[in-house]
Write an enzyme that holds these catalytic residues in place. Structure first.
Site, short mmCIF file in Angstrom:
data_model
loop_
_atom_site.label_atom_id
_atom_site.label_comp_id
_atom_site.label_asym_id
_atom_site.label_seq_id
_atom_site.Cartn_x
_atom_site.Cartn_y
_atom_site.Cartn_z
N GLU A 1 -52.19 0.53 10.13
CA GLU A 1 -53.19 1.56 9.93
C GLU A 1 -54.58 0.94 10.02
O GLU A 1 -55.10 0.41 9.01
CB GLU A 1 -53.01 2.20 8.55
CG GLU A 1 -51.69 2.90 8.40
CD GLU A 1 -51.81 4.08 7.45
OE1 GLU A 1 -51.51 5.19 7.88
OE2 GLU A 1 -52.22 3.88 6.30
N LYS B 1 -51.36 11.87 -0.48
CA LYS B 1 -52.41 11.25 -1.30
C LYS B 1 -52.58 12.00 -2.64
O LYS B 1 -51.56 12.41 -3.22
CB LYS B 1 -53.70 11.17 -0.50
CG LYS B 1 -53.46 10.50 0.86
CD LYS B 1 -54.69 10.12 1.59
CE LYS B 1 -54.31 9.50 2.90
NZ LYS B 1 -55.44 9.08 3.70
N GLY C 1 -58.38 9.07 8.81
CA GLY C 1 -59.16 10.25 8.44
C GLY C 1 -60.52 10.27 9.13
O GLY C 1 -61.52 10.67 8.54
N ASN D 1 -48.10 11.32 3.99
CA ASN D 1 -48.71 10.82 2.75
C ASN D 1 -49.71 11.88 2.25
O ASN D 1 -50.76 12.08 2.85
CB ASN D 1 -49.43 9.49 3.06
CG ASN D 1 -50.21 8.97 1.86
OD1 ASN D 1 -50.09 9.49 0.74
ND2 ASN D 1 -51.03 7.95 2.08
N SER E 1 -55.29 9.12 11.77
CA SER E 1 -55.64 10.36 12.48
C SER E 1 -54.59 10.81 13.49
O SER E 1 -54.92 11.26 14.58
CB SER E 1 -57.00 10.21 13.16
OG SER E 1 -57.98 9.91 12.20
N GLU F 1 -56.45 2.53 1.25
CA GLU F 1 -57.29 3.06 0.16
C GLU F 1 -57.09 2.25 -1.12
O GLU F 1 -58.02 2.05 -1.89
CB GLU F 1 -56.98 4.55 -0.05
CG GLU F 1 -57.62 5.40 1.04
CD GLU F 1 -56.87 6.67 1.37
OE1 GLU F 1 -55.95 7.05 0.63
OE2 GLU F 1 -57.19 7.28 2.41
N LYS G 1 0.83 -1.22 0.00
CA LYS G 1 0.00 0.00 0.00
C LYS G 1 0.86 1.27 0.00
O LYS G 1 1.94 1.31 0.62
CB LYS G 1 -0.89 -0.01 1.25
CG LYS G 1 -1.97 1.03 1.21
CD LYS G 1 -2.42 1.43 2.60
CE LYS G 1 -1.50 2.44 3.23
NZ LYS G 1 -2.01 3.05 4.44
C1 PEP Z 1 -53.32 7.52 5.91
O1 PEP Z 1 -54.16 7.61 5.06
O2 PEP Z 1 -52.30 6.86 5.74
C2 PEP Z 1 -53.56 8.22 7.19
C3 PEP Z 1 -52.93 7.83 8.26
O3 PEP Z 1 -54.42 9.27 7.13
P1 PEP Z 1 -54.88 10.22 8.37
O4 PEP Z 1 -53.63 10.62 9.10
O5 PEP Z 1 -55.53 11.37 7.70
O6 PEP Z 1 -55.79 9.40 9.20
#
Ligand code: PEP
Length: 629
Positions: free
Chosen positions: A534, A378, A540, A376, A581, A464, A141
């Site tokens: 979730e 969306k 939501g 997120n 939420s 979703e 080296k």
């Molecule tokens: C989501 O859709 O991933 C989500 C957590 O939405 P919120 O925080 O609006 O409930």
């Protein structure tokens, strides 16, 4: 002694062995002066015998050869013997570690170039190399150093050092030794990552030009460069991923594909950071690189061991364990498999009265374990709104390294948001991905496209998409598998509907979503996988909120299921987030649950002040955990 024919086959075979099987090099070639300085720090006697004992401790470390392919010795050490009279080079070879030798005579002030240095040692090198080869060395080296300053490094300094490197490399190959060519751009200074990248590229291009003109066989050499890093005193310290990206791209622009391996120097980085950065390079790019990316660390492997040893025979075993552990972490990083669990293994093997939950808490406090705050967006926002929202979040963001923030805008706005995030530590994520790398799938977006946009995270299986667009667990599994194989970090969403919950089917639903969703996922991919729990009824939804306790209990269940699918030890390191939420008023209550590693936020991620308040809850919680560690 005259020139002789170069045996390319032997050189190539040795060079390939030096970077095979996830292994790398251990640099124990500190000059007497440097070694003494490190000993002085721990009050260890600065004698030839103490240096010999320390090197013997290293070579005798049980299992060292599992991670280390070669060790670089110093002139003093290659002439010394182990306690039983075996010379060091022979002792290394006997345990399958290739002995190597540092052959330069140090970087000296360069005439007419104030503040710059040129490495000496070419005179008489042919004779020295022959002697080292005879003592058993199989690689050699040579290190050159470059300092970034207002007008440095100069062309004159780069060219002089590059030529010396090439001349030494040619002589080494002639002697049958693989040259480990080390042009080091130093970390000292307040220069930016971009400046380091620019200088490193200039240096490497010049070095390879000279290697070519000196007829060095690239297939029979190893490159030992610096990683591309911001200066040690630069205000902006980029994330592990940004360093990995900058380093890989710099190397791709300047290192020919014929070189079998690139082994990074650690140059003052902590052991954990050096492992994490190497891991990020291999985790993300390995399949696309022409050379192996490995390590040739000195301090980053030795430091903890030296501190433990303190020159005391009673501390030898503990020091060897620390050394073994760091080398093992670096081997994992070479394979792209380093993570918090690998890092914590050493600590975990110490007695832990309070059992596995405390163990998880300890892991959570390791530098690598993160709290994640993922937004997120969306299908909301226009392009302009996305730009403004990202800008407001960047402006208000000051999270420490152990909080990872990811923004997932709609597909069309990924480039706009990416541009806003440039230079910040906030990561870009997507909300979905197609389960094929490319093909005739009109309108779909592939993992390759996401990576091309510098998007490193992707949400898969959001409720979703499951419930409004009819995505099945089998399709979700294809997306998970394809995205992980491409190097994306997958956030897999799981969760039950209200009806399923009220019908007592939560566990069965999660079981199916996880076992199908994760089918054929191998544990080594886990560092790139997170699960977001979730509950569909809480998303939501102003009327139904999961309580932190409910979320906590389900996280325990998820971790257990993942343990059953992938093995219990892996589930401990898995990051599991809660979503549904989450808002500034309840974020801390969720984030302070031991089992909850992060939050996935929908509605509240669309307002910069609310999102930043949740980020602050994450920062607060990690600080509390660190203080109570
Ligand atoms: C989501 O859709 O991933 C989500 C957590 O939405 P919120 O925080 O609006 O409930």
């Amino acid at each position: 002694m005259g020139p002789r024919q170069v045996n390319t086959q032997i050189l190539e075979a040795t060079a390939n062995m030096m970077v095979a099987d996830g292994k790398g090099l251990l640099a124990i070639d500190e000059s007497t002066g440097t070694c003494n300085k490190r000993f002085a720090k721990w009050d260890i006697p600065q004698t030839a015998e103490a240096r010999r004992q320390y090197r013997e401790l290293i070579v005798n470390t049980p299992g060292l050869n599992e991670s280390i392919s070669g060790a670089i010795l110093y002139n003093e050490t290659i002439r010394q013997k182990m306690d039983d009279g075996t010379p060091f080079a022979k002792a290394l070879a006997a345990i399958g570690i290739i002995p190597g030798i540092k052959v330069d005579l140090g970087a000296k002030e360069m005439a007419a170039f104030p503040g710059e240095r040129v490495t000496e040692g070419l005179d008489g090198l042919r004779v020295r190399l022959a002697e080292y080869a005879q003592m058993g060395a199989r690689f050699a080296k040579w290190r050159a150093v470059f300092t970034i300053g207002d007008s440095t490094p100069s062309c004159g300094c780069i060219e002089a050092n590059a030529q010396a490197l090439a001349r030494y490399a040619g002589l080494s190959q002639e002697a049958g030794l693989v040259p480990v060519v080390e042009p080091e751009v130093l970390m000292e200074g307040d220069h930016t990552l971009e400046a380091c990248s620019e200088v490193t590229e200039r240096v490497l291009i010049t070095v390879f030009r000279e290697l070519h003109s000196q007829r060095v066989k690239l297939e029979g050499m190893i490159l030992k460069p610096n990683m591309v890093l911001p200066g040690a005193t630069c205000n902006r310290q980029e994330s592990v991923e940004e360093v990995a990206d900058a380093t890989v791209h710099c190397l791709l622009r300047s290192v020919p594909a014929a070189v079998p391996g690139v082994v990074f120097l650690s140059g003052g980085q902590s052991g954990e950071l050096a492992s994490a950065r190497l891991n990020a390079m291999n985790g993300c790019y390995k399949s696309r690189l022409p050379w192996q990316l490995s390590f040739s660390f000195g301090r980053a492997i030795q430091e903890p061991a030296l501190e433990i040893w303190h020159g005391e025979p009673a501390n030898v075993v503990a020091a060897q364990e620390a050394l073994y552990h760091r080398a093992k972490c670096d081997r994992a990083a070479h394979r792209g498999e380093y993570n918090a669990a690998v890092e914590a293994e050493h600590k975990k093997s110490e007695p832990d009265e309070a059992g596995s939950r405390v163990c998880r808490k300890v892991q959570m406090k390791s530098k690598i374990r993160q709290k994640f705050i993922v937004g997120n967006w969306k299908m909301h926002t226009t392009s302009l709104e996305a730009q403004q929202l990202a800008q407001a979040i960047v402006n208000g963001f000051a999270a420490p390294d152990h909080v990872t923030v990811v923004l997932c805008p709609p597909f069309p706005y990924l480039p706009v948001v990416r541009d806003m995030l440039r230079g910040s530590r906030i990561k870009l994520g997507a909300q979905n991905v197609y389960p094929e790398a490319k093909g005739a799938f009109t309108g779909e977006v592939s993992p390759t496209m996401l990576l091309d946009l510098n998007c490193r995270y992707v949400i898969v299986g959001h409720s979703e998409r499951r419930h409004k667009l009819g995505e099945s667990d089998a399709l979700i599994n294809r997306k998970v598998t394809c995205a992980l194989a491409s190097g994306l970090h997958v956030i897999l969403c799981v969760g039950e509907t209200l009806e399923q919950r009220q019908g007592g089917r939560t566990e069965a639903v999660l079981d199916h979503q996880l076992s199908t969703g994760l089918a054929e996922v191998t544990p080594e991919r886990l560092s790139h996988l997170s699960i977001a729990y979730e509950p569909v009824w809480a998303i939501g939804n102003d009327e139904h909120h999961a309580t932190p306790q409910q979320a906590h209990n389900t996280h325990v269940l998820i971790r257990k299921k993942v343990g059953q699918i992938l093995g219990a030890k892996w589930s401990e390191e898995l990051a599991v987030f809660y979503g549904g939420s989450v808002e500034p008023s309840n974020a801390l209550a969720f984030l302070s649950q031991d089992e909850i590693d992060g939050v996935l936020i929908g509605g509240a991620s669309l307002k910069a002040d609310e999102f930043l308040a949740i980020v602050n809850a994450g920062i607060h919680e990690t600080e509390v955990e660190i203080q109570s560690a």
